[in-house]
Design a protein around this motif. Structure first.
Motif, PDB file in Angstrom:
ATOM      1  N   GLY A  35       2.880 -19.319 -39.312  1.00 16.02           N
ATOM      2  CA  GLY A  35       4.246 -19.688 -39.600  1.00 16.02           C
ATOM      3  C   GLY A  35       4.382 -20.893 -40.508  1.00 16.02           C
ATOM      4  N   ASP A  36       3.261 -21.437 -40.993  1.00 18.64           N
ATOM      5  CA  ASP A  36       3.316 -22.590 -41.900  1.00 18.64           C
ATOM      6  C   ASP A  36       2.040 -22.639 -42.720  1.00 18.64           C
ATOM      7  OD1 ASP A  36       1.284 -24.480 -40.488  1.00 18.64           O
ATOM      8  OD2 ASP A  36       2.658 -23.908 -38.883  1.00 18.64           O
ATOM      9  N   GLY A  37       2.063 -23.457 -43.765  1.00 21.02           N
ATOM     10  CA  GLY A  37       0.932 -23.521 -44.684  1.00 21.02           C
ATOM     11  C   GLY A  37      -0.332 -24.062 -44.065  1.00 21.02           C
ATOM     12  N   GLU A  38      -0.218 -25.091 -43.196  1.00 17.24           N
ATOM     13  CA  GLU A  38      -1.406 -25.675 -42.588  1.00 17.24           C
ATOM     14  C   GLU A  38      -2.137 -24.670 -41.708  1.00 17.24           C
ATOM     15  OE1 GLU A  38       1.579 -27.023 -42.589  1.00 17.24           O
ATOM     16  OE2 GLU A  38       1.439 -29.006 -43.538  1.00 17.24           O
ATOM     17  N   THR A  39      -1.379 -23.949 -40.892  1.00 16.54           N
ATOM     18  CA  THR A  39      -1.992 -22.933 -40.030  1.00 16.54           C
ATOM     19  C   THR A  39      -2.593 -21.810 -40.875  1.00 16.54           C
ATOM     20  OG1 THR A  39      -0.372 -23.412 -38.299  1.00 16.54           O
ATOM     21  CG2 THR A  39      -1.588 -21.350 -38.116  1.00 16.54           C
ATOM     22  N   ALA A  40      -1.911 -21.445 -41.939  1.00 16.26           N
ATOM     23  CA  ALA A  40      -2.422 -20.398 -42.827  1.00 16.26           C
ATOM     24  C   ALA A  40      -3.743 -20.814 -43.466  1.00 16.26           C
ATOM     25  CB  ALA A  40      -1.394 -20.090 -43.916  1.00 16.26           C
ATOM     26  N   LEU A  41      -3.840 -22.067 -43.892  1.00 15.66           N
ATOM     27  CA  LEU A  41      -5.072 -22.557 -44.515  1.00 15.66           C
ATOM     28  C   LEU A  41      -6.237 -22.459 -43.538  1.00 15.66           C
ATOM     29  CD1 LEU A  41      -6.317 -23.881 -47.029  1.00 15.66           C
ATOM     30  CD2 LEU A  41      -5.721 -26.107 -46.057  1.00 15.66           C
ATOM     31  N   SER A  42      -6.015 -22.880 -42.294  1.00 22.57           N
ATOM     32  CA  SER A  42      -7.062 -22.784 -41.270  1.00 22.57           C
ATOM     33  C   SER A  42      -7.466 -21.337 -41.044  1.00 22.57           C
ATOM     34  CB  SER A  42      -6.577 -23.401 -39.957  1.00 22.57           C
ATOM     35  OG  SER A  42      -6.273 -24.767 -40.107  1.00 22.57           O
ATOM     36  N   VAL A  56       6.491 -18.061 -50.238  1.00 25.49           N
ATOM     37  CA  VAL A  56       6.389 -19.171 -51.188  1.00 25.49           C
ATOM     38  C   VAL A  56       6.965 -20.456 -50.590  1.00 25.49           C
ATOM     39  CG1 VAL A  56       7.197 -20.060 -53.405  1.00 25.49           C
ATOM     40  CG2 VAL A  56       6.391 -17.703 -53.229  1.00 25.49           C
ATOM     41  N   GLN A  57       8.155 -20.370 -49.999  1.00 22.95           N
ATOM     42  CA  GLN A  57       8.837 -21.560 -49.509  1.00 22.95           C
ATOM     43  C   GLN A  57       8.774 -21.629 -47.985  1.00 22.95           C
ATOM     44  OE1 GLN A  57      12.636 -20.844 -51.681  1.00 22.95           O
ATOM     45  NE2 GLN A  57      12.354 -22.948 -52.394  1.00 22.95           N
ATOM     46  N   MET A  58       8.068 -22.661 -47.483  1.00 20.89           N
ATOM     47  CA  MET A  58       7.957 -22.904 -46.048  1.00 20.89           C
ATOM     48  C   MET A  58       8.080 -24.402 -45.802  1.00 20.89           C
ATOM     49  SD  MET A  58       4.831 -20.344 -44.897  1.00 20.89           S
ATOM     50  CE  MET A  58       3.707 -20.920 -46.202  1.00 20.89           C
ATOM     51  N   PRO A  59       8.540 -24.815 -44.640  1.00 20.68           N
ATOM     52  CA  PRO A  59       8.606 -26.245 -44.331  1.00 20.68           C
ATOM     53  C   PRO A  59       7.228 -26.886 -44.443  1.00 20.68           C
ATOM     54  CG  PRO A  59       9.804 -24.962 -42.695  1.00 20.68           C
ATOM     55  CD  PRO A  59       9.057 -23.980 -43.544  1.00 20.68           C
ATOM     56  N   GLY A  60       7.187 -28.084 -44.956  1.00 19.60           N
ATOM     57  CA  GLY A  60       5.893 -28.754 -45.114  1.00 19.60           C
ATOM     58  C   GLY A  60       5.196 -28.243 -46.351  1.00 19.60           C
ATOM     59  N   MET A  61       4.104 -27.550 -46.159  1.00 20.46           N
ATOM     60  CA  MET A  61       3.304 -27.060 -47.274  1.00 20.46           C
ATOM     61  C   MET A  61       3.648 -25.606 -47.566  1.00 20.46           C
ATOM     62  SD  MET A  61      -0.810 -27.480 -47.812  1.00 20.46           S
ATOM     63  CE  MET A  61      -1.294 -26.513 -46.385  1.00 20.46           C
ATOM     64  N   LEU A  64       2.382 -21.697 -52.395  1.00 18.38           N
ATOM     65  CA  LEU A  64       1.667 -22.046 -53.626  1.00 18.38           C
ATOM     66  C   LEU A  64       0.734 -23.220 -53.412  1.00 18.38           C
ATOM     67  CD1 LEU A  64       4.649 -21.632 -56.099  1.00 18.38           C
ATOM     68  CD2 LEU A  64       2.600 -20.211 -56.045  1.00 18.38           C
ATOM     69  N   GLU A  65       1.211 -24.229 -52.668  1.00 13.31           N
ATOM     70  CA  GLU A  65       0.375 -25.399 -52.385  1.00 13.31           C
ATOM     71  C   GLU A  65      -0.815 -25.015 -51.513  1.00 13.31           C
ATOM     72  OE1 GLU A  65       4.276 -26.695 -53.685  1.00 13.31           O
ATOM     73  OE2 GLU A  65       3.651 -25.328 -52.071  1.00 13.31           O
ATOM     74  N   THR A  66      -0.577 -24.130 -50.546  1.00 14.47           N
ATOM     75  CA  THR A  66      -1.654 -23.695 -49.654  1.00 14.47           C
ATOM     76  C   THR A  66      -2.760 -23.020 -50.444  1.00 14.47           C
ATOM     77  OG1 THR A  66      -0.109 -23.383 -47.817  1.00 14.47           O
ATOM     78  CG2 THR A  66      -2.220 -22.239 -47.678  1.00 14.47           C
ATOM     79  N   LEU A  67      -2.391 -22.079 -51.286  1.00 17.33           N
ATOM     80  CA  LEU A  67      -3.402 -21.375 -52.075  1.00 17.33           C
ATOM     81  C   LEU A  67      -4.091 -22.313 -53.055  1.00 17.33           C
ATOM     82  CD1 LEU A  67      -4.150 -18.378 -51.856  1.00 17.33           C
ATOM     83  CD2 LEU A  67      -2.921 -17.996 -53.988  1.00 17.33           C
ATOM     84  N   GLY A  68      -3.350 -23.294 -53.561  1.00 10.54           N
ATOM     85  CA  GLY A  68      -3.925 -24.238 -54.512  1.00 10.54           C
ATOM     86  C   GLY A  68      -4.982 -25.144 -53.917  1.00 10.54           C
ATOM     87  N   ARG A 152      -6.481 -28.908 -37.321  1.00 10.06           N
ATOM     88  CA  ARG A 152      -5.302 -29.653 -37.748  1.00 10.06           C
ATOM     89  C   ARG A 152      -5.320 -31.049 -37.165  1.00 10.06           C
ATOM     90  NH1 ARG A 152       0.174 -26.274 -37.344  1.00 10.06           N
ATOM     91  NH2 ARG A 152       0.852 -28.170 -38.382  1.00 10.06           N
ATOM     92  N   ILE A 153      -5.057 -32.044 -38.015  1.00  8.76           N
ATOM     93  CA  ILE A 153      -4.908 -33.436 -37.591  1.00  8.76           C
ATOM     94  C   ILE A 153      -3.567 -33.900 -38.147  1.00  8.76           C
ATOM     95  CG2 ILE A 153      -5.859 -35.763 -37.656  1.00  8.76           C
ATOM     96  CD1 ILE A 153      -8.595 -34.575 -38.132  1.00  8.76           C
ATOM     97  N   GLY A 154      -2.526 -33.873 -37.298  1.00 13.63           N
ATOM     98  CA  GLY A 154      -1.185 -34.162 -37.787  1.00 13.63           C
ATOM     99  C   GLY A 154      -0.761 -33.086 -38.761  1.00 13.63           C
TER     100      GLY A 154
END
Length: 253
Positions: A35-42, A56-61, A64-68, A152-154
């Motif tokens: 549900g968010d970029g940080e979790t997706a990255l993990s 593309v647009q999610m709260p926080g990250m 596009l930023e996640t994939l980058g 995740r750390i914060g």
């Protein structure tokens, strides 16, 4: 050919819409949601999906930023989802496979899946023609083991090397990675994580505890045939007698 898919969107209804459409395609296997970029990255680092549907647009990250944050080799095939077409150019700058506007059109969704199938088949054929067929056969017989974990750390995602982990304990739906006196939570149950660890380095000593064998400094057998272990940093751990013989053999070896 099964395509392993991760669905990422901060709106549960939007995720459900994608997963329901995927359920109509027998070669598509949804291996997780985020549900968010940080979790997706993990999840991308841990599960290495073949295909990601990413908002593309999610709260926080955002997507596009996640994939980058991933290197080109780490990036899975990605189909971006958004209600606005202004992000199309940036999406293709990070080599997105396709770009779907919300609300999703069923015909366009099917076209995007066809493109994913063709791309994946082309990549696999290329790998085999490059002489990787023998390597893939070897890997099927010799399973690879996790070398790092994304935690995740914060609002940050940190990567913990398996070699730095002293011991691991079950914490409900999480595994607690003990590293130099600190605990990092990994969103994975202990029994699932155990299958990804190198058995030459990590050993189950209790139904809720895994220890890195080279961290064990002392072992004392107790009257009930359980054992008390002391790690090199002084941490005491109890080992169940169920694992006693295997533990002694590992330490002797």
């Amino acid at each position: 050919m099964t395509v392993r898919v991760l669905v990422v969107d901060d709106e549960p209804l939007a995720r459900r819409g994608v997963t329901q459409r995927l359920s109509a395609h027998t070669d598509m296997q949804v291996i997780g949601e985020a549900g968010d970029g940080e979790t997706a990255l993990s999840a991308i680092v841990d599960t290495t999906p073949d295909l990601v549907f990413m908002d593309v647009q999610m709260p926080g990250m955002g997507g596009l930023e996640t994939l980058g944050l991933l290197s080109p080799r780490e990036r899975p095939m990605t189909i971006f989802l958004t209600a606005y077409d202004q992000f199309a150019l940036r999406a293709f700058e990070v080599h997105a496979l396709d770009y779907l506007l919300k609300p999703i059109d069923d015909e366009r969704f099917a076209e995007a899946l066809d493109r994913a199938r063709e791309t994946l088949a082309t990549r696999r054929d290329r790998d085999l023609s490059s002489g990787l067929q023998a390597l893939l056969a070897t890997r099927r017989n010799t399973p690879s083991h996790a070398s790092r974990f994304a935690v995740r750390i914060g609002h940050r995602v940190a990567f913990i090397a398996a070699a730095d982990v002293d011991w691991i304990e079950a914490m409900g739906d999480y595994a607690g990675l003990h590293v130099g006196g600190k605990v990092h939570l990994l969103r994975e149950r202990l029994h699932q994580l155990a299958r990804r660890l190198d058995p030459a380095q990590f050993m189950r000593i209790h139904r809720s505890t895994i220890v890195r064998v080279d961290r064990i400094a002392e072992m004392e057998v107790l009257s009930n045939r359980d054992s008390l272990l002391r790690l090199r940093d002084g941490t005491p751990l109890r080992a169940s007698r169920t694992y006693g013989d295997a533990l002694r053999a590992a330490l002797a070896g």
